[in-house]
Write a protein that holds these residues in place. Structure first.
Motif, PDB file in Angstrom:
ATOM      1  N   GLU A   1       0.833  -1.195   0.000  1.00 28.95           N
ATOM      2  CA  GLU A   1       0.000   0.000   0.000  1.00 28.95           C
ATOM      3  C   GLU A   1       0.869   1.246   0.000  1.00 28.95           C
TER       4      GLU A   1
ATOM      5  N   CYS B   1      -2.844   0.315  -3.896  1.00 27.99           N
ATOM      6  CA  CYS B   1      -2.377  -1.016  -3.518  1.00 27.99           C
ATOM      7  C   CYS B   1      -1.896  -1.711  -4.784  1.00 27.99           C
TER       8      CYS B   1
ATOM      9  N   TRP C   1     -10.297  -2.909   0.723  1.00 23.67           N
ATOM     10  CA  TRP C   1      -9.603  -2.055   1.686  1.00 23.67           C
ATOM     11  C   TRP C   1     -10.275  -2.198   3.046  1.00 23.67           C
TER      12      TRP C   1
ATOM     13  N   HIS D   1     -10.042  -0.906   7.287  1.00 23.28           N
ATOM     14  CA  HIS D   1      -9.613   0.171   8.175  1.00 23.28           C
ATOM     15  C   HIS D   1      -9.520  -0.357   9.599  1.00 23.28           C
TER      16      HIS D   1
ATOM     17  N   ILE E   1     -13.666   2.982  -4.536  1.00 18.75           N
ATOM     18  CA  ILE E   1     -12.659   1.986  -4.843  1.00 18.75           C
ATOM     19  C   ILE E   1     -12.639   1.751  -6.349  1.00 18.75           C
TER      20      ILE E   1
ATOM     21  N   LEU F   1      -8.054   3.553  -3.537  1.00 20.10           N
ATOM     22  CA  LEU F   1      -9.163   4.013  -2.714  1.00 20.10           C
ATOM     23  C   LEU F   1      -9.090   5.527  -2.653  1.00 20.10           C
TER      24      LEU F   1
ATOM     25  N   TYR G   1      -4.846   1.628   7.080  1.00 22.13           N
ATOM     26  CA  TYR G   1      -5.642   1.052   5.998  1.00 22.13           C
ATOM     27  C   TYR G   1      -4.851  -0.085   5.357  1.00 22.13           C
ATOM     28  N   TYR G   2      -5.521  -1.229   5.255  1.00 21.57           N
ATOM     29  CA  TYR G   2      -4.892  -2.437   4.719  1.00 21.57           C
ATOM     30  C   TYR G   2      -5.571  -2.847   3.422  1.00 21.57           C
ATOM     31  N   CYS G   3      -4.771  -3.292   2.505  1.00 27.59           N
ATOM     32  CA  CYS G   3      -5.266  -3.850   1.251  1.00 27.59           C
ATOM     33  C   CYS G   3      -5.341  -5.371   1.370  1.00 27.59           C
TER      34      CYS G   3
END
Length: 122
Positions: free
Chosen positions: A6, A22, A36, A38, A69, A80, A93-95
């Motif tokens: 990311e 990402c 995505w 959070h 997205i 995002l 924030y993770y992909c």
């Protein structure tokens, strides 16, 4: 093995915008869904937005109308766009990519990036 990275996090004021990206790398034929998540400080990781291959985006109620997205299927990326940011959007924030076809009959599952920090100041 497939890896997700990311980028795009940072510090922004209340009402501002950020765009997260990402990128999936490795041997990839296709990716089913990219999403995505959070994770606010001290809280569980929650789904924010998801887009399956050929599908329509889905969003958490808390970001509907503010986040968008998108995916580039050729580049294996997912962005995002975050507008009208609020302090409660602060967090990591993770992909995620759920099912990745890496060979004709070979798949990898549930890949995560390391996350990118977003901080929204009031």
């Amino acid at each position: 093995q497939v890896q997700l990275v990311e980028s795009g996090g940072g510090l922004v004021q209340d009402g501002g915008s950020l765009r997260l990206s990402c990128a999936a790398s490795g041997t990839i034929f296709s990716i089913n869904a990219m999403a995505w998540y959070h994770q606010a400080p001290g809280k569980e990781r929650k789904l924010v937005a998801r887009l399956a291959h050929g599908g329509t985006p889905t969003y958490a109620d808390s970001v509907e109308g503010r986040f968008t997205i998108s995916r580039d299927y050729n580049k294996n990326t997912a962005d995002l766009q975050m507008d009208s940011l609020k302090p409660e959007d602060t967090g990591v924030y993770y992909c995620n990519a759920d099912v990745i076809r890496v060979r004709k009959h070979s798949y990898e599952y549930e890949k995560w990036g390391r996350g990118t920090q977003v901080t929204v100041s009031s």
